[in-house]
Design a protein around this motif. Structure first.
Motif, PDB file in Angstrom:
ATOM      1  N   PHE A  86       0.839  -1.183   0.000  1.00 60.60           N
ATOM      2  CA  PHE A  86       0.000   0.000   0.000  1.00 60.60           C
ATOM      3  C   PHE A  86       0.884   1.246   0.000  1.00 60.60           C
ATOM      4  O   PHE A  86       1.920   1.298   0.670  1.00 60.60           O
ATOM      5  CB  PHE A  86      -0.920   0.025   1.222  1.00 60.60           C
ATOM      6  CG  PHE A  86      -2.068  -0.932   1.140  1.00 60.60           C
ATOM      7  CD1 PHE A  86      -3.213  -0.601   0.434  1.00 60.60           C
ATOM      8  CD2 PHE A  86      -1.998  -2.169   1.768  1.00 60.60           C
ATOM      9  CE1 PHE A  86      -4.276  -1.489   0.355  1.00 60.60           C
ATOM     10  CE2 PHE A  86      -3.049  -3.060   1.692  1.00 60.60           C
ATOM     11  CZ  PHE A  86      -4.195  -2.720   0.985  1.00 60.60           C
ATOM     12  N   ASP A  87       0.471   2.246  -0.745  1.00 59.87           N
ATOM     13  CA  ASP A  87       1.184   3.519  -0.794  1.00 59.87           C
ATOM     14  C   ASP A  87       0.872   4.301   0.485  1.00 59.87           C
ATOM     15  O   ASP A  87      -0.266   4.726   0.687  1.00 59.87           O
ATOM     16  CB  ASP A  87       0.737   4.305  -2.032  1.00 59.87           C
ATOM     17  CG  ASP A  87       1.486   5.616  -2.198  1.00 59.87           C
ATOM     18  OD1 ASP A  87       2.098   6.092  -1.220  1.00 59.87           O
ATOM     19  OD2 ASP A  87       1.451   6.182  -3.310  1.00 59.87           O
ATOM     20  N   PRO A  88       1.862   4.490   1.377  1.00 58.52           N
ATOM     21  CA  PRO A  88       1.567   5.161   2.652  1.00 58.52           C
ATOM     22  C   PRO A  88       1.127   6.605   2.474  1.00 58.52           C
ATOM     23  O   PRO A  88       0.316   7.108   3.255  1.00 58.52           O
ATOM     24  CB  PRO A  88       2.897   5.060   3.422  1.00 58.52           C
ATOM     25  CG  PRO A  88       3.937   4.847   2.369  1.00 58.52           C
ATOM     26  CD  PRO A  88       3.282   4.087   1.277  1.00 58.52           C
ATOM     27  N   ASP A  89       1.647   7.288   1.456  1.00 57.39           N
ATOM     28  CA  ASP A  89       1.236   8.677   1.231  1.00 57.39           C
ATOM     29  C   ASP A  89      -0.244   8.750   0.862  1.00 57.39           C
ATOM     30  O   ASP A  89      -0.969   9.634   1.335  1.00 57.39           O
ATOM     31  CB  ASP A  89       2.084   9.299   0.115  1.00 57.39           C
ATOM     32  CG  ASP A  89       3.546   9.456   0.512  1.00 57.39           C
ATOM     33  OD1 ASP A  89       3.818   9.582   1.726  1.00 57.39           O
ATOM     34  OD2 ASP A  89       4.409   9.444  -0.382  1.00 57.39           O
ATOM     35  N   VAL A  98      -6.610   4.614  -1.436  1.00 58.46           N
ATOM     36  CA  VAL A  98      -5.925   3.333  -1.584  1.00 58.46           C
ATOM     37  C   VAL A  98      -5.186   3.325  -2.918  1.00 58.46           C
ATOM     38  O   VAL A  98      -5.796   3.474  -3.984  1.00 58.46           O
ATOM     39  CB  VAL A  98      -6.918   2.157  -1.530  1.00 58.46           C
ATOM     40  CG1 VAL A  98      -6.194   0.843  -1.801  1.00 58.46           C
ATOM     41  CG2 VAL A  98      -7.608   2.108  -0.177  1.00 58.46           C
ATOM     42  N   ARG A  99      -3.877   3.192  -2.844  1.00 53.41           N
ATOM     43  CA  ARG A  99      -3.044   3.030  -4.030  1.00 53.41           C
ATOM     44  C   ARG A  99      -1.952   2.026  -3.683  1.00 53.41           C
ATOM     45  O   ARG A  99      -1.672   1.772  -2.506  1.00 53.41           O
ATOM     46  CB  ARG A  99      -2.417   4.353  -4.484  1.00 53.41           C
ATOM     47  CG  ARG A  99      -3.418   5.425  -4.846  1.00 53.41           C
ATOM     48  CD  ARG A  99      -2.736   6.646  -5.441  1.00 53.41           C
ATOM     49  NE  ARG A  99      -2.380   6.408  -6.828  1.00 53.41           N
ATOM     50  CZ  ARG A  99      -3.211   6.658  -7.845  1.00 53.41           C
ATOM     51  NH1 ARG A  99      -4.429   7.116  -7.610  1.00 53.41           N
ATOM     52  NH2 ARG A  99      -2.832   6.445  -9.084  1.00 53.41           N
ATOM     53  N   PHE A 100      -1.349   1.467  -4.712  1.00 51.96           N
ATOM     54  CA  PHE A 100      -0.321   0.453  -4.512  1.00 51.96           C
ATOM     55  C   PHE A 100       0.986   0.896  -5.160  1.00 51.96           C
ATOM     56  O   PHE A 100       0.996   1.660  -6.129  1.00 51.96           O
ATOM     57  CB  PHE A 100      -0.767  -0.883  -5.107  1.00 51.96           C
ATOM     58  CG  PHE A 100      -1.953  -1.479  -4.419  1.00 51.96           C
ATOM     59  CD1 PHE A 100      -1.796  -2.322  -3.329  1.00 51.96           C
ATOM     60  CD2 PHE A 100      -3.244  -1.184  -4.845  1.00 51.96           C
ATOM     61  CE1 PHE A 100      -2.890  -2.875  -2.691  1.00 51.96           C
ATOM     62  CE2 PHE A 100      -4.347  -1.732  -4.213  1.00 51.96           C
ATOM     63  CZ  PHE A 100      -4.169  -2.571  -3.138  1.00 51.96           C
ATOM     64  N   VAL A 101       2.082   0.397  -4.598  1.00 51.92           N
ATOM     65  CA  VAL A 101       3.407   0.680  -5.140  1.00 51.92           C
ATOM     66  C   VAL A 101       4.200  -0.623  -5.205  1.00 51.92           C
ATOM     67  O   VAL A 101       3.970  -1.551  -4.427  1.00 51.92           O
ATOM     68  CB  VAL A 101       4.170   1.711  -4.273  1.00 51.92           C
ATOM     69  CG1 VAL A 101       3.508   3.074  -4.335  1.00 51.92           C
ATOM     70  CG2 VAL A 101       4.283   1.228  -2.831  1.00 51.92           C
ATOM     71  N   ALA A 102       5.116  -0.680  -6.166  1.00 51.92           N
ATOM     72  CA  ALA A 102       6.040  -1.804  -6.262  1.00 51.92           C
ATOM     73  C   ALA A 102       7.289  -1.465  -5.467  1.00 51.92           C
ATOM     74  O   ALA A 102       7.866  -0.383  -5.637  1.00 51.92           O
ATOM     75  CB  ALA A 102       6.391  -2.068  -7.724  1.00 51.92           C
ATOM     76  N   THR A 103       7.718  -2.360  -4.605  1.00 52.17           N
ATOM     77  CA  THR A 103       8.845  -2.057  -3.715  1.00 52.17           C
ATOM     78  C   THR A 103      10.127  -2.786  -4.096  1.00 52.17           C
ATOM     79  O   THR A 103      11.139  -2.645  -3.417  1.00 52.17           O
ATOM     80  CB  THR A 103       8.484  -2.407  -2.259  1.00 52.17           C
ATOM     81  OG1 THR A 103       8.272  -3.816  -2.153  1.00 52.17           O
ATOM     82  CG2 THR A 103       7.221  -1.680  -1.826  1.00 52.17           C
TER      83      THR A 103
END
Length: 385
Positions: free
Chosen positions: A286-289, A296-301
């Motif tokens: 989950f994108d903390p910002d 709700v947004r997602f990021v690739a880490t």
């Protein structure tokens, strides 16, 4: 009002029915597979009745269904919309309804905890249906687990007649499950099935298309005229596999399906476009910002450089799936391949971006469903060419 108990004769799209003290819980995996589920995510999603519907024939003008819905509450995340129940009469939408109360499942993703609280039975009521003999379907919410308590009608209910349609068995991720779609008939597999005139059995499991052997065995043992397997996004965003393991796992999954369906048309589908994971491995987070803004947004880490060492990305998965499908088709003429970018690609993303950077919205589900129907089911499609 006449009361009709919920039995297997009324339910389509489920692989198993669990009879509890409170009602009937449809499952999309059989009991043997559920005993081997390793985590709560798949246990939760297989019990969400995506593609599951009640089907019967009646002259009833009033239909009531008592249900116990499971409302999911995620700590720190905006409230989820209530699940939608849809009534179709002779294949056409005739009504929609929701219940606002039911059992509550509170999930704290940061703590890794989940707490259940029982809730009340609620009644859905659909009126004004045509006063004539007709086929009635009640599609259950694709993303909200539901126990079915009792069906009531103002006329006798009969089992739906055989419609002669082919059965399409599909497996995929949350995108196939229906994440971000607004209604159960609005998920892309349901759209494609309606356009193609086939009966859908949807084994799309949010976060859980991970080439699990018990899923392959469930597909092996399920009657089907057409089968599709959409592979990729969950393997990347879970970061649960490397390329060395991926290829043999795909072969094993397909081999198991072929044990029960040696000549059934089988379509391997690669991932649709997802920019965050095209060249960047998982895990996904989950994108903390965004969460601080109530979104709700997602990021690739992951690190793109790790793809050279075997970490999976969507681009490398597409390449490997195409190779595997081409190789297998030399001895399996009923196996074919569909590139997910033909369902949703760069130009589509420019016009219809993924709202949370991972899942398509309702309009994109419709687009994917229309394209799949054309590319797979049409006279010159993958299954007929």
């Amino acid at each position: 009002m006449l009361t009709t108990p919920i039995t297997a004769a009324l339910v389509r799209g489920a692989l198993d029915l669990e009879y509890t003290e409170r009602g009937v819980r449809p499952h999309r995996l059989p009991a043997s597979a559920r005993q081997q589920i390793p985590d709560g995510q798949l246990a939760m999603t297989e019990a969400q009745p995506s593609g599951v519907r009640l089907a019967f024939r009646s002259t009833a003008t009033v239909v009531e269904l008592d249900v116990i819905a499971t409302k999911r509450v995620y700590a720190g995340v905006p409230p989820r919309p209530d699940g939608v129940y849809e009534v179709l009469v002779d294949g056409r939408l005739a009504g929609q309804a929701s219940v606002t109360e039911g059992d509550t499942l509170t999930i704290d993703m940061s703590a890794g905890t989940a707490e259940s609280q029982p809730g009340p039975v609620r009644t859905l009521r659909f009126t004004g249906l045509p006063d004539e003999d007709k086929d009635v379907e009640i599609w259950l919410p694709h993303d909200e687990a539901t126990q079915l308590v009792v069906l009531r009608t103002d006329a006798t209910v009969h089992s739906a007649q055989s419609n002669g349609r082919l059965t399409w068995l599909h497996h995929g991720s949350s995108i196939s499950h229906g994440s971000n779609a607004a209604t159960p008939t609005g998920i892309w597999p349901a759209k494609a099935a309606a356009l193609a005139g086939v009966d859908l059995v949807n084994m799309g499991f949010g976060g859980s298309a991970l080439l699990d052997p018990f899923t392959a065995r469930a597909m092996r043992d399920t009657a089907a005229d057409l089968i599709s397997v959409k592979i990729g996004i969950n393997l990347v965003n879970s970061d649960g596999m490397r390329m060395r393991v991926f290829g043999p796992a795909v072969h094993g999954f397909l081999d198991t399906i072929r044990e029960g369906h040696p000549t059934t048309p089988l379509l391997v589908v690669s991932p649709i476009l997802c920019p965050i994971h095209e060249h960047t491995p998982g895990p996904c987070a989950f994108d903390p910002d965004a969460m601080r803004e109530g979104k709700v947004r997602f990021v690739a880490t992951g690190d793109p450089a790790d793809a050279k060492a075997g970490k999976l990305t969507l681009s490398t998965i597409r390449e490997e799936l195409a190779r595997i499908a081409k190789e297998r088709s030399t001895t399996d003429p009923n196996l074919s391949y569909l590139d997910g970018l033909d369902l949703y690609g760069e130009a589509d993303h420019a016009e219809l971006p993924l709202p949370d950077d991972l899942h398509p919205d309702a309009a994109t589900h419709r687009l994917i469903g229309e394209r799949f129907a054309r590319l797979a089911f049409a006279d010159d499609g993958r299954w007929t060419s």
